[in-house]
Design a protein around this motif. Structure first.
Motif, mmCIF file in Angstrom:
data_model
loop_
_atom_site.group_PDB
_atom_site.id
_atom_site.type_symbol
_atom_site.label_atom_id
_atom_site.label_comp_id
_atom_site.label_asym_id
_atom_site.label_seq_id
_atom_site.Cartn_x
_atom_site.Cartn_y
_atom_site.Cartn_z
ATOM 1 N N PRO A 112 -47.802 73.014 -8.373
ATOM 2 C CA PRO A 112 -47.505 71.575 -8.319
ATOM 3 C C PRO A 112 -47.651 70.929 -9.691
ATOM 4 C CG PRO A 112 -49.694 71.992 -7.452
ATOM 5 C CD PRO A 112 -49.076 73.348 -7.715
ATOM 6 N N ILE A 113 -46.764 70.001 -10.004
ATOM 7 C CA ILE A 113 -46.837 69.222 -11.236
ATOM 8 C C ILE A 113 -47.185 67.794 -10.832
ATOM 9 C CG2 ILE A 113 -45.606 68.417 -13.275
ATOM 10 C CD1 ILE A 113 -43.768 70.836 -12.990
ATOM 11 N N ALA A 114 -48.355 67.344 -11.183
ATOM 12 C CA ALA A 114 -48.846 66.045 -10.723
ATOM 13 C C ALA A 114 -48.172 64.902 -11.472
ATOM 14 C CB ALA A 114 -50.356 65.961 -10.911
ATOM 15 N N VAL A 115 -47.861 63.836 -10.740
ATOM 16 C CA VAL A 115 -47.421 62.583 -11.356
ATOM 17 C C VAL A 115 -48.679 61.771 -11.627
ATOM 18 C CG1 VAL A 115 -46.176 60.420 -11.012
ATOM 19 C CG2 VAL A 115 -45.152 62.573 -10.280
ATOM 20 N N GLN A 116 -49.000 61.554 -12.889
ATOM 21 C CA GLN A 116 -50.251 60.918 -13.277
ATOM 22 C C GLN A 116 -50.112 59.427 -13.530
ATOM 23 O OE1 GLN A 116 -50.969 63.567 -16.664
ATOM 24 N NE2 GLN A 116 -52.616 64.571 -15.516
ATOM 25 N N ASP A 117 -48.910 58.954 -13.767
ATOM 26 C CA ASP A 117 -48.707 57.535 -14.065
ATOM 27 C C ASP A 117 -47.238 57.208 -13.824
ATOM 28 O OD1 ASP A 117 -49.178 54.952 -14.813
ATOM 29 O OD2 ASP A 117 -49.451 55.368 -16.943
ATOM 30 N N GLY A 118 -46.926 55.913 -13.745
ATOM 31 C CA GLY A 118 -45.562 55.468 -13.499
ATOM 32 C C GLY A 118 -45.281 55.240 -12.035
ATOM 33 N N ASN A 119 -46.161 55.736 -11.169
ATOM 34 C CA ASN A 119 -46.033 55.566 -9.726
ATOM 35 C C ASN A 119 -46.931 54.410 -9.297
ATOM 36 O OD1 ASN A 119 -45.626 56.127 -6.915
ATOM 37 N ND2 ASN A 119 -47.579 57.217 -6.910
ATOM 38 N N PHE A 120 -46.331 53.362 -8.741
ATOM 39 C CA PHE A 120 -47.071 52.172 -8.340
ATOM 40 C C PHE A 120 -47.112 52.055 -6.819
ATOM 41 C CE2 PHE A 120 -46.357 51.378 -12.692
ATOM 42 C CZ PHE A 120 -47.164 50.338 -13.118
ATOM 43 N N VAL A 121 -48.090 51.307 -6.324
ATOM 44 C CA VAL A 121 -48.189 50.998 -4.902
ATOM 45 C C VAL A 121 -48.483 49.512 -4.766
ATOM 46 C CG1 VAL A 121 -48.916 53.290 -4.172
ATOM 47 C CG2 VAL A 121 -50.647 51.595 -4.829
ATOM 48 N N LEU A 122 -48.260 48.993 -3.573
ATOM 49 C CA LEU A 122 -48.484 47.588 -3.269
ATOM 50 C C LEU A 122 -49.844 47.412 -2.616
ATOM 51 C CD1 LEU A 122 -47.100 44.732 -3.103
ATOM 52 C CD2 LEU A 122 -46.447 45.366 -0.781
ATOM 53 N N GLU A 123 -50.592 46.427 -3.110
ATOM 54 C CA GLU A 123 -51.860 46.090 -2.485
ATOM 55 C C GLU A 123 -51.930 44.593 -2.250
ATOM 56 O OE1 GLU A 123 -55.291 47.744 -4.427
ATOM 57 O OE2 GLU A 123 -55.015 49.603 -3.291
ATOM 58 N N GLU A 124 -52.678 44.218 -1.237
ATOM 59 C CA GLU A 124 -52.818 42.819 -0.862
ATOM 60 C C GLU A 124 -54.293 42.443 -0.874
ATOM 61 O OE1 GLU A 124 -50.802 39.931 2.437
ATOM 62 O OE2 GLU A 124 -51.658 41.813 3.159
ATOM 63 N N GLY A 125 -54.601 41.278 -1.368
ATOM 64 C CA GLY A 125 -55.995 40.864 -1.412
ATOM 65 C C GLY A 125 -56.135 39.357 -1.448
ATOM 66 N N GLN A 126 -57.329 38.887 -1.046
ATOM 67 C CA GLN A 126 -57.605 37.458 -1.061
ATOM 68 C C GLN A 126 -58.075 37.037 -2.437
ATOM 69 O OE1 GLN A 126 -60.465 36.156 1.820
ATOM 70 N NE2 GLN A 126 -59.906 33.995 1.611
ATOM 71 N N CYS A 127 -57.547 35.929 -2.893
ATOM 72 C CA CYS A 127 -57.853 35.435 -4.230
ATOM 73 C C CYS A 127 -59.052 34.486 -4.146
ATOM 74 C CB CYS A 127 -56.624 34.732 -4.820
ATOM 75 S SG CYS A 127 -56.753 34.368 -6.579
ATOM 76 N N SER A 128 -60.224 35.074 -3.989
ATOM 77 C CA SER A 128 -61.463 34.294 -3.911
ATOM 78 C C SER A 128 -62.573 35.106 -4.544
ATOM 79 C CB SER A 128 -61.817 33.965 -2.456
ATOM 80 O OG SER A 128 -62.140 35.142 -1.750
ATOM 81 N N GLN A 129 -63.705 34.474 -4.757
ATOM 82 C CA GLN A 129 -64.813 35.140 -5.429
ATOM 83 C C GLN A 129 -65.297 36.355 -4.654
ATOM 84 O OE1 GLN A 129 -67.987 32.510 -6.446
ATOM 85 N NE2 GLN A 129 -69.119 34.028 -7.628
ATOM 86 N N ASN A 130 -65.209 36.309 -3.343
ATOM 87 C CA ASN A 130 -65.656 37.421 -2.512
ATOM 88 C C ASN A 130 -64.502 38.288 -2.017
ATOM 89 O OD1 ASN A 130 -68.383 36.551 -2.675
ATOM 90 N ND2 ASN A 130 -68.005 35.042 -1.052
ATOM 91 N N GLY A 131 -63.297 38.032 -2.508
ATOM 92 C CA GLY A 131 -62.130 38.771 -2.061
ATOM 93 C C GLY A 131 -61.909 40.051 -2.834
ATOM 94 N N ALA A 132 -60.766 40.673 -2.582
ATOM 95 C CA ALA A 132 -60.472 41.967 -3.195
ATOM 96 C C ALA A 132 -60.019 41.839 -4.645
ATOM 97 C CB ALA A 132 -59.393 42.686 -2.382
ATOM 98 N N LEU A 133 -59.461 40.687 -5.024
ATOM 99 C CA LEU A 133 -58.923 40.539 -6.369
ATOM 100 C C LEU A 133 -59.978 39.975 -7.308
ATOM 101 C CD1 LEU A 133 -55.418 39.005 -5.587
ATOM 102 C CD2 LEU A 133 -56.050 41.395 -5.794
#
Length: 267
Positions: free
Chosen positions: A135-156
């Motif tokens: 296998p030849i690994a893809v190390q970069d250039g591959n993106f995914v979508l993430e969702e998060g709350q924009c607050s002090q206690n959120g994911a972002l």
């Protein structure tokens, strides 16, 4: 096609005989990448041609892959130093000819990373690349979508719509809403480092139209087609690039911490 010498005669050939070396100034590693991707593509039902000219004659594709529903991929391994300006020009010729380019870099510091649709794979010897079971690994250039709350206690950790202030780097600032952002798969909250995307799987999915190139705020990459549509639903069409602050993470710093995510997987 290859330029080879047989019985003292120069011939153009799609394939090389065992032990036969092409007449070329390309490195063995470069040749091995082209051969490997062409073989993998054909094994998965997609015709591949090595050193195929583009229709307008301005570009020669290292590997031309005829995908589903008229998709044409141009696999372009880049193991030598190139300028970002030169790479953008070469990408422009291909894009105007309707070709989806996959620029494959082995150098993590290559000047063109992010300026063209790219992947980054390990710098491997030709003998390893040519073994299809490796296998030849893809190390970069591959993106995914993430969702998060924009607050002090959120994911972002930073509001993606707030411009970064280099004079106040610790100023996070939150809007209280929810954002969908694109992050490199290896920096996503669900990345474990195991079972990641391989170059073979990437090429097959791109040829099938399941993985597409994107551009946002001048940054290029690839991600699953469905996730790009979900991103656009939340952030508007790509034509808004000049009017909006792009919610695409670039660089090593993490903005999304581990936690529940509606979207995930390292792809």
């Amino acid at each position: 096609m290859y330029l080879v010498q047989r019985d003292g005669v120069l011939l153009a050939s799609h394939y090389r005989k065992p032990g036969e070396k092409p007449i070329s100034h390309e490195s063995e590693e470069h040749l091995a990448r082209k051969e490997r991707v062409a073989k993998d593509s054909e094994d998965h039902g997609f015709r591949a041609d090595i050193e195929s000219p583009a229709a307008d004659g301005h570009a020669r594709l290292h590997v031309r892959i005829n995908g589903a529903n008229g998709i044409v991929l141009g696999y372009e391994p880049q193991l030598s130093a190139q300028t970002a300006r030169g790479m953008r020009a070469r990408e422009g010729f291909r894009r105007r000819d309707g070709i989806q380019s996959v620029w494959d870099f082995a150098d993590p510091d290559h000047a063109a990373i992010g300026t063209v649709p790219y992947v980054r794979t390990p710098n491997l010897p030709a003998s390893v690349i040519r073994v299809q079971k490796n296998p030849i690994a893809v190390q970069d250039g591959n993106f995914v979508l993430e969702e998060g709350q924009c607050s002090q206690n959120g994911a972002l950790t930073r509001c993606p719509e707030k411009p970064y202030d280099p004079e106040n780097p610790t100023d996070a600032g939150y809007c209280g809403g929810w954002h969908r952002v694109l992050v490199p798969a290896h920096q996503s909250s669900t990345f474990t480092g195991e079972g990641g995307l391989t170059l073979t799987r990437f090429i097959v999915e791109a040829a099938a139209g399941e993985r597409i190139p994107f551009q946002r705020g001048g940054h290029h990459g690839w991600l699953p087609a469905q996730q790009w549509q979900q991103y656009l639903e939340a952030n508007g069409p790509a034509l808004d690039d000049k009017e909006r602050q792009p919610s695409v993470r670039q660089g090593p710093a993490r903005q999304v911490h581990r936690g529940p995510s509606a979207f995930g997987g390292a792809g």
